[in-house]
Scaffold this motif. Structure first.
Motif, mmCIF file in Angstrom:
data_model
loop_
_atom_site.group_PDB
_atom_site.id
_atom_site.type_symbol
_atom_site.label_atom_id
_atom_site.label_comp_id
_atom_site.label_asym_id
_atom_site.label_seq_id
_atom_site.Cartn_x
_atom_site.Cartn_y
_atom_site.Cartn_z
ATOM 1 N N THR A 115 0.842 -1.204 0.000
ATOM 2 C CA THR A 115 0.000 0.000 0.000
ATOM 3 C C THR A 115 0.875 1.251 0.000
ATOM 4 O OG1 THR A 115 -1.561 -1.242 1.349
ATOM 5 C CG2 THR A 115 -1.956 1.115 1.156
ATOM 6 N N TYR A 116 1.948 1.204 0.786
ATOM 7 C CA TYR A 116 2.859 2.343 0.865
ATOM 8 C C TYR A 116 3.415 2.696 -0.518
ATOM 9 C CZ TYR A 116 6.933 5.147 1.944
ATOM 10 O OH TYR A 116 7.860 6.152 1.966
ATOM 11 N N LEU A 117 3.864 1.665 -1.234
ATOM 12 C CA LEU A 117 4.432 1.898 -2.569
ATOM 13 C C LEU A 117 3.390 2.499 -3.511
ATOM 14 C CD1 LEU A 117 6.584 -1.321 -3.023
ATOM 15 C CD2 LEU A 117 7.425 1.007 -2.718
ATOM 16 N N LEU A 118 2.157 2.004 -3.411
ATOM 17 C CA LEU A 118 1.096 2.502 -4.299
ATOM 18 C C LEU A 118 0.697 3.937 -3.944
ATOM 19 C CD1 LEU A 118 -1.125 -0.711 -4.532
ATOM 20 C CD2 LEU A 118 0.541 0.134 -6.203
ATOM 21 N N LEU A 119 0.658 4.241 -2.639
ATOM 22 C CA LEU A 119 0.260 5.590 -2.218
ATOM 23 C C LEU A 119 1.223 6.661 -2.741
ATOM 24 C CD1 LEU A 119 -0.931 5.026 1.468
ATOM 25 C CD2 LEU A 119 -2.340 5.654 -0.502
ATOM 26 N N GLY A 120 2.467 6.282 -2.926
ATOM 27 C CA GLY A 120 3.462 7.217 -3.458
ATOM 28 C C GLY A 120 3.133 7.669 -4.869
ATOM 29 N N PHE A 121 2.303 6.906 -5.561
ATOM 30 C CA PHE A 121 1.871 7.282 -6.910
ATOM 31 C C PHE A 121 0.641 8.195 -6.852
ATOM 32 C CE2 PHE A 121 4.483 3.664 -7.786
ATOM 33 C CZ PHE A 121 4.980 3.853 -9.062
ATOM 34 N N VAL A 122 -0.014 8.225 -5.690
ATOM 35 C CA VAL A 122 -1.251 8.999 -5.542
ATOM 36 C C VAL A 122 -0.947 10.378 -4.953
ATOM 37 C CG1 VAL A 122 -3.526 9.051 -4.454
ATOM 38 C CG2 VAL A 122 -2.573 6.875 -5.249
ATOM 39 N N ASN A 123 -0.319 10.356 -3.784
ATOM 40 C CA ASN A 123 0.087 11.617 -3.167
ATOM 41 C C ASN A 123 1.425 11.407 -2.479
ATOM 42 O OD1 ASN A 123 0.479 13.932 -1.572
ATOM 43 N ND2 ASN A 123 -1.732 14.239 -1.362
ATOM 44 N N ILE A 124 2.407 12.154 -2.947
ATOM 45 C CA ILE A 124 3.785 11.930 -2.486
ATOM 46 C C ILE A 124 3.944 12.142 -0.982
ATOM 47 C CG2 ILE A 124 4.646 14.294 -2.901
ATOM 48 C CD1 ILE A 124 6.481 11.006 -3.797
ATOM 49 N N PHE A 133 2.421 10.908 1.367
ATOM 50 C CA PHE A 133 2.323 9.636 2.095
ATOM 51 C C PHE A 133 3.703 9.020 2.340
ATOM 52 C CE2 PHE A 133 -2.159 9.408 0.450
ATOM 53 C CZ PHE A 133 -2.773 9.299 1.687
ATOM 54 N N ALA A 134 4.702 9.492 1.595
ATOM 55 C CA ALA A 134 6.057 8.962 1.765
ATOM 56 C C ALA A 134 6.535 9.086 3.207
ATOM 57 C CB ALA A 134 7.023 9.671 0.830
ATOM 58 N N TRP A 135 6.013 10.098 3.902
ATOM 59 C CA TRP A 135 6.398 10.296 5.305
ATOM 60 C C TRP A 135 6.100 9.071 6.164
ATOM 61 C CZ3 TRP A 135 8.848 14.135 8.109
ATOM 62 C CH2 TRP A 135 9.206 15.277 7.386
ATOM 63 N N LEU A 136 5.080 8.296 5.800
ATOM 64 C CA LEU A 136 4.740 7.081 6.557
ATOM 65 C C LEU A 136 5.916 6.098 6.611
ATOM 66 C CD1 LEU A 136 1.133 6.203 5.305
ATOM 67 C CD2 LEU A 136 1.780 6.946 7.595
ATOM 68 N N GLY A 137 6.789 6.198 5.598
ATOM 69 C CA GLY A 137 7.947 5.295 5.540
ATOM 70 C C GLY A 137 8.888 5.473 6.719
ATOM 71 N N MET A 138 8.765 6.590 7.429
ATOM 72 C CA MET A 138 9.600 6.806 8.612
ATOM 73 C C MET A 138 9.398 5.696 9.644
ATOM 74 S SD MET A 138 11.525 9.392 8.197
ATOM 75 C CE MET A 138 12.115 9.882 9.810
ATOM 76 N N ILE A 139 8.202 5.085 9.610
ATOM 77 C CA ILE A 139 7.922 3.963 10.516
ATOM 78 C C ILE A 139 8.966 2.857 10.302
ATOM 79 C CG2 ILE A 139 6.234 2.159 11.118
ATOM 80 C CD1 ILE A 139 4.052 4.089 10.072
ATOM 81 N N ALA A 189 9.508 14.369 1.215
ATOM 82 C CA ALA A 189 8.674 13.254 0.755
ATOM 83 C C ALA A 189 9.198 12.698 -0.570
ATOM 84 C CB ALA A 189 7.223 13.697 0.613
ATOM 85 N N PHE A 190 9.518 13.599 -1.519
ATOM 86 C CA PHE A 190 10.076 13.138 -2.803
ATOM 87 C C PHE A 190 11.391 12.392 -2.586
ATOM 88 C CE2 PHE A 190 7.306 16.427 -4.797
ATOM 89 C CZ PHE A 190 6.738 15.639 -5.784
ATOM 90 N N GLY A 191 12.258 12.954 -1.735
ATOM 91 C CA GLY A 191 13.559 12.342 -1.472
ATOM 92 C C GLY A 191 13.423 11.003 -0.773
ATOM 93 N N PHE A 192 12.550 10.951 0.208
ATOM 94 C CA PHE A 192 12.388 9.722 0.989
ATOM 95 C C PHE A 192 11.745 8.623 0.148
ATOM 96 C CE2 PHE A 192 10.825 7.082 4.535
ATOM 97 C CZ PHE A 192 11.993 7.004 5.250
ATOM 98 N N TYR A 193 10.775 9.011 -0.666
ATOM 99 C CA TYR A 193 10.131 8.014 -1.532
ATOM 100 C C TYR A 193 11.136 7.480 -2.554
ATOM 101 C CZ TYR A 193 6.532 5.627 -4.193
ATOM 102 O OH TYR A 193 5.787 4.661 -4.812
ATOM 103 N N SER A 194 12.038 8.354 -3.018
ATOM 104 C CA SER A 194 13.101 7.913 -3.945
ATOM 105 C C SER A 194 13.917 6.797 -3.312
ATOM 106 C CB SER A 194 14.043 9.075 -4.278
ATOM 107 O OG SER A 194 13.339 10.140 -4.852
ATOM 108 N N ILE A 195 14.264 6.981 -2.032
ATOM 109 C CA ILE A 195 15.053 5.977 -1.319
ATOM 110 C C ILE A 195 14.274 4.671 -1.189
ATOM 111 C CG2 ILE A 195 15.934 5.398 0.990
ATOM 112 C CD1 ILE A 195 16.835 8.312 1.215
ATOM 113 N N MET A 196 13.002 4.785 -0.810
ATOM 114 C CA MET A 196 12.176 3.591 -0.602
ATOM 115 C C MET A 196 11.963 2.828 -1.910
ATOM 116 S SD MET A 196 11.680 3.490 2.599
ATOM 117 C CE MET A 196 10.270 2.633 3.236
ATOM 118 N N LEU A 197 11.703 3.568 -2.992
ATOM 119 C CA LEU A 197 11.456 2.911 -4.276
ATOM 120 C C LEU A 197 12.752 2.293 -4.819
ATOM 121 C CD1 LEU A 197 8.951 2.460 -5.961
ATOM 122 C CD2 LEU A 197 9.503 4.484 -7.308
ATOM 123 N N THR A 198 13.849 3.020 -4.673
ATOM 124 C CA THR A 198 15.149 2.514 -5.122
ATOM 125 C C THR A 198 15.496 1.215 -4.405
ATOM 126 O OG1 THR A 198 15.995 4.699 -5.681
ATOM 127 C CG2 THR A 198 17.630 3.013 -5.154
#
Lengths: 66, 198
Positions: free
Chosen positions: B16-25, B27-33, B145-154
């Motif tokens: 869900t986290y990966l998909l939410l990044g395509f909807v609203n960036i 949400f990337a903050w949730l990855g801090m968990i 959020a953009f930077g953190f999502y980049s890390i998570m997706l990478t």
């Protein structure tokens, strides 16, 4: 001579994949550093060795303790 | 085989986290968990319960590689399992993480405009404007959020490729969080055994 799972503790990454597949709950990662096999429970099925992403588990022969 | 527990379904959270990044960036903050929980558990309890039980990404890879049979299930090359590579990757990963924090700071400070871009594999810039709908806060919040999502997706891409090539959870071998929490556990258990010696 019995066969048991043996962990290379130096290269173990403590991910716990082995714990999840063990049918006998014979393997655990108590302190988060490496996996420990309870040789009294191990039936040397080899599932942990197959699952281990770091390939640090072998099934080896051990002498019976008397 | 043990019965399924609630935490065996945390792969749904990761997906869900990966998909939410395509909807609203944002949400990337949730990855801090996924960054804070393993650290809190290893520092507080001195174990790797996060990796062993709760890691949704590990579950996702074992599902895809195991149940869906996408993995070749070959041994990883020896160099990838070495301590040198694991510690090297940890240092590289955190260097890139701090570079990302610096870029976030520059946007917060107003020295740099917001870049609506996701950078894959620390190299390829992919325009990600469709997932940005403004923010109520500073633009720095969105930049993070953009930077953190980049890390998570990478890291998901890297883990996915090694899942295909090697064992399902090959990512766990060089996962920077896993390496770091193992080091914390090592340090904690050295002090524990020293205390019991006294």
């Amino acid at each position: 001579m019995k066969r048991k799972a043996n962990v290379n503790t130096d290269l173990c990454v403590a991910c716990g994949c082995c714990v999840k597949v063990c049918p006998k709950s014979a393997i655990s990662v108590p302190d988060g550093v490496f996996a420990v096999v309870d040789s009294t429970l191990c039936v040397s099925c080899g599932k942990c060795a197959k699952e281990c992403p770091a390939s640090v588990i072998d099934i080896v022969g051990v002498h019976d303790e008397k | 085989m043990r019965s399924k527990k609630w935490y065996d379904y945390l792969w749904i959270f990761s997906l869900t986290y990966l998909l939410l990044g395509f909807v609203n960036i944002l949400f990337a903050w949730l990855g801090m968990i996924c960054f804070i929980a393993p650290l809190v558990i290893s520092i507080g309890c001195g174990n790797k319960a996060y990796c062993n039980k709760f890691c949704g990404r590990g579950q996702l890879f074992s599902l895809l590689g195991g149940r869906f049979g996408l993995s070749r299930k070959h041994d990883m090359p020896k160099w990838m399992r070495s301590k040198a590579f694991r510690y090297g990757f940890l240092i590289f990963f955190f260097t890139m993480f701090f570079v990302m924090l610096w870029n976030t700071y520059l946007v917060f400070a107003g020295n740099q405009p917001l870049k609506q871009v996701v950078k894959l594999l620390w190299t390829f810039k992919v325009s990600w404007h469709w997932a940005y709908h403004g923010t109520l806060f500073s633009e720095g919040v969105a930049q993070f959020a953009f930077g953190f999502y980049s890390i998570m997706l990478t890291s998901t891409i890297l883990g996915f490729v090694t899942m295909l090539l090697f064992k399902p959870r090959s990512w766990c071998v060089y996962c920077p969080m896993g390496t770091m929490t193992q080091l914390i556990c090592k340090a904690k258990n050295v002090t524990k055994s020293q205390k019991s010696d006294e």
